[in-house]
Motif scaffolding. Structure first.
Motif, short mmCIF file in Angstrom:
data_model
loop_
_atom_site.label_atom_id
_atom_site.label_comp_id
_atom_site.label_asym_id
_atom_site.label_seq_id
_atom_site.Cartn_x
_atom_site.Cartn_y
_atom_site.Cartn_z
N MET A 1 89.08 81.36 61.76
CA MET A 1 88.60 83.15 62.12
C MET A 1 88.38 84.21 62.83
SD MET A 1 86.67 82.34 58.39
CE MET A 1 87.25 84.27 58.34
N ALA B 1 78.83 82.47 53.38
CA ALA B 1 78.60 81.32 52.76
C ALA B 1 78.48 80.59 52.41
CB ALA B 1 80.88 81.56 52.10
N MET C 1 79.27 90.50 49.96
CA MET C 1 80.14 89.28 49.77
C MET C 1 81.55 89.85 49.02
SD MET C 1 79.62 85.49 50.82
CE MET C 1 78.29 84.65 49.00
N ILE D 1 83.70 92.25 49.93
CA ILE D 1 84.82 91.38 51.98
C ILE D 1 85.33 90.77 50.44
CG2 ILE D 1 84.68 90.63 53.27
CD1 ILE D 1 83.84 91.95 54.35
N LEU E 1 77.88 76.40 42.45
CA LEU E 1 77.53 77.13 43.69
C LEU E 1 78.21 76.67 45.11
CD1 LEU E 1 74.27 78.50 43.47
CD2 LEU E 1 76.18 80.53 43.84
N MET E 2 78.15 75.39 45.18
CA MET E 2 79.21 74.36 45.77
C MET E 2 80.53 74.82 46.35
SD MET E 2 77.82 71.45 47.07
CE MET E 2 76.61 70.41 45.20
N TYR F 1 81.51 78.01 44.28
CA TYR F 1 81.98 78.86 45.05
C TYR F 1 81.83 79.42 46.86
CZ TYR F 1 80.56 83.82 45.13
OH TYR F 1 80.47 85.09 45.56
N ALA F 2 80.94 78.63 47.36
CA ALA F 2 80.86 78.60 48.84
C ALA F 2 82.25 78.24 49.17
CB ALA F 2 79.57 78.34 49.23
N VAL G 1 85.09 80.69 48.88
CA VAL G 1 84.97 81.73 49.54
C VAL G 1 85.13 82.08 50.92
CG1 VAL G 1 83.55 83.80 50.53
CG2 VAL G 1 83.10 83.18 47.85
N MET G 2 84.71 80.69 51.21
CA MET G 2 85.48 80.17 53.04
C MET G 2 87.00 79.99 53.69
SD MET G 2 82.63 77.90 54.51
CE MET G 2 81.58 76.95 53.02
N LEU H 1 88.47 83.08 53.23
CA LEU H 1 88.60 84.44 54.16
C LEU H 1 88.96 83.83 55.12
CD1 LEU H 1 84.62 85.28 53.62
CD2 LEU H 1 87.04 86.79 53.62
N ILE H 2 89.52 82.46 55.22
CA ILE H 2 90.23 81.83 56.67
C ILE H 2 91.59 82.49 56.22
CG2 ILE H 2 91.20 79.40 57.33
CD1 ILE H 2 88.27 78.25 56.85
N PRO I 1 91.70 87.33 55.94
CA PRO I 1 89.70 87.66 56.14
C PRO I 1 90.45 89.28 55.83
CG PRO I 1 91.48 88.12 57.81
CD PRO I 1 91.93 87.02 56.77
#
Lengths: 291, 332
Positions: free
Chosen positions: A87, A101, B248, B251, B283-284, B286-287, B290-291, B294-295, B298
């Motif tokens: 990133m 996150a 979040m 983005i 939630l895990m 979900y996190a 999201v990562m 974004l990788i 972005p």
């Protein structure tokens, strides 16, 4: 007066932990422009790694070593290679969001795989009080302060007195020039991530016996470390140390003399004031703005 | 865009709007609550998208403005005021506070601004929690009434969903108009290069403050809907994590894209619900999602679409060029 003395010692002890966390935060910023919003969770996790090792039957000292090693692998190496490296070229903001996150992910994983309840954690420092100048001071505060100061002294010696430290500083200040004069910049960046992982594991070891191991405990700590880093100077290790101690003392004094309800507001207002009147931080140097 | 894409887009838009009106009619109470929540969060995220996506000012305080709007609406409607009046007050209040919060943005940028707004968010939370004479402190405010419109009560979930959807429609139109106005273009100039914007005669000072104030006012609108939606508010939902969630959403959906906030809010509100069958892991997951997103991209989900469309256009253009070239060659 005795009250003030006790408050100062307790404040310096928590401040020393903030300083450890804040130093790692500034190291990551300097070498790779990473704002790590998961820094608080980074402090929370190693305690659980150590607890898991102890549950598996390891003695306390072995659990500590395993916890620190695992922390350096997960929060240093894996964090850099899996999240920061892919990133980095996208700029500061997407990476900052990704670390948010990550904070959610770490918190939820601990809650799910370990426990939502707070767990007690053994202290590396014996409990009890000793008498200094006629004041009863808890050994825990002294121990935390001493370990944190030793760690910070070790780090500043590394950075300022050894050639490895000079290479790290060169890599942080000007990667291009550092590369030309033969500094292995990539390796130096990795080293700062490992140092950050070591520092958060140490902070975890020091702070968890006082506040218990809880999945949500990273939030407050992360915020305190951010404030410390910015107040002291985002781009200076000594700034982060001063900021950490200052915020620790301020927080304790605010709780006693302002109001317990608004104690959290005092560091915040201080933060806003510093950013507005001295954005580079109390000990920081101004960063150039690119047009 | 080719000739038939525009009618196609309009038809698609109408279909989505019709589905949003018709399909929820046979939803249960919980489904309607989730969908209403999506509408409310979309409004708040649209506000932040104006501040961050269009004007380029990082704010970690949008959750605090949702709180300000929610408390304004809760306090006024429980004292007998109608919701539209409370909403106007919520808008005025969050506009004014947002304007003041814009001042630090004139002095500091980027991460420093993020931390100033983060501090503001925490201060707002402390005020909600500690000023119990006004906000009810940790016990919060309960029995928040839902409004009557032209004699029609919106107490049931479905009518109130339409209130949220209608508000979302009004806000969407307003934002659509705003970003096409000279104001929107000034915001974007501010984002791309503040110094150049200034040299072009744009009053950067005024537009920076405006970007914060308008974005915050939309947060206030969302809050004024949130209070009657849940009918009970306390300080907890408006802490820092709501601001982080909203950031979040913007983005992940795609900052600076008009439809970004709708998508981002959908993912933040609905994805955890869809993943609920995974029990504690949602939630895990979900996190992690999201990562990974974004990788990969972005610029969010709409960034992927945008790039795909740009790639198709260049492909189409080079195909056209090839055709033109071969024609030229045959003529020779």
């Amino acid at each position: 007066m005795s009250n003030l003395f006790d408050l100062l010692v307790a404040g310096l002890a928590t401040g020393a932990i903030y300083a450890l966390v804040a130093v790692g935060f500034t190291l990551l910023w300097q070498t790779s422009q990473t704002i790590n919003f998961a820094q608080g969770e980074f402090v929370m996790l190693p305690a659980f790694l150590m607890l898991a090792a102890m549950h598996a039957g390891a003695p306390f000292w072995l659990a500590i070593i395993l916890g620190i090693l695992l922390s350096m692998i997960l929060l240093g190496l894996a964090f850099k290679m899996l999240l920061v490296d892919p990133m980095m070229r996208h700029g500061v903001l997407p990476l900052a969001i990704a670390t948010m996150a990550l904070a959610i992910g770490i918190k939820e994983a601990v809650k799910q795989f370990f426990s939502a309840e707070a767990s007690p954690f053994p202290s590396i420092v014996p409990t009890g009080d000793i008498s200094i100048l006629g004041h009863a001071v808890s050994l825990q505060s002294i121990g935390v302060l001493v370990v944190a100061i030793l760690a910070v002294l070790g780090l500043t010696t590394l950075l300022n007195r050894t050639s490895l430290g000079h290479q790290m500083q060169a890599a942080a200040q000007n990667p291009t020039v550092a590369r030309i004069i033969g500094v292995p910049v990539e390796r130096m960046i990795l080293l700062t991530f490992l140092i950050n992982a070591f520092l958060v594991a140490l902070a975890s070891l020091l702070i968890t016996p006082i506040y218990l191991a809880k999945f949500s405990s990273g939030e407050v700590l992360g915020q305190a470390a951010f404030i410390a880093a910015i107040v002291g100077g985002f781009n200076q290790v000594r700034g982060a140390i001063a900021g950490g101690l200052l915020i620790g003392v301020l927080d304790n004094l605010a709780a006693a003399y302002v109001s317990t309800q608004y104690r959290a507001a005092v560091p915040m207002i201080f933060l806003i004031a510093v950013i507005l009147f001295r954005p580079q931080g109390l000990l920081g140097r101004a960063e150039e703005r690119t047009v | 865009m080719s000739g038939f894409a525009r009618p196609l887009k309009i038809a698609l838009g109408l279909a989505v709007i019709a589905a949003l009106i018709v399909v929820p009619m046979n939803f249960n109470r919980y489904g309607l609550f989730i969908l209403s929540q999506w509408a409310v969060m979309s409004i708040a995220a649209m506000g932040l998208n104006l501040t961050l996506g269009y004007a380029g000012q990082v704010s970690l305080a949008q959750g605090a403005f949702v709180g300000i709007g929610a408390y304004a609406a809760a306090i006024m409607t429980t004292h007998g005021w109608p919701l539209p009046a409370a909403m106007l007050v919520a808008i005025a209040l969050s506009f004014a506070v947002g304007w003041v919060l814009g001042y630090p943005a004139l002095r500091v940028q980027h991460h420093y601004l993020a931390f100033v707004t983060l501090a503001f968010s925490t201060l707002a939370f402390l005020v909600f929690r500690n000023e119990s004479w006004l906000t009810g402190g940790i016990y919060g405010i309960s029995n928040i009434p839902r409004p009557h419109f032209f004699g029609i009560a919106t107490n049931k979930p479905l009518p109130f969903y339409y209130v949220c959807l209608g508000s979302l429609a009004i806000v969407s139109l307003a934002v659509w108009w705003l970003i096409r106005s000279p104001w929107g273009r000034a915001f974007m100039a501010l984002r791309e290069n503040p110094l150049r914007a200034q040299s072009l005669g744009i009053d950067t000072r005024r537009y920076t403050l405006m970007a914060f104030a308008i974005g915050s006012a939309l947060g206030g609108v969302a809050g004024a809907l949130y209070a009657p939606l849940t009918q009970y508010i306390d300080p907890v939902p408006f802490n820092l994590s709501l601001s982080l969630d909203l950031l979040m959403m913007v983005i992940v959906g795609g900052a600076g894209f008009y439809f970004g906030p709708f998508l981002g809010a959908m993912i933040a509100v609905l994805l955890p619900e869809w993943l609920r069958f995974t029990e504690g892991y949602y939630l895990m997951l979900y996190a992690v999602a999201v990562m990974l997103l974004l990788i990969w991209s972005p610029t969010g989900i709409l960034g992927i679409l945008d790039r795909a469309m740009a790639a198709r256009r260049t492909k189409a253009a080079s195909a056209l060029r090839a055709v033109a070239k071969s024609r030229l060659e045959t003529v020779q």
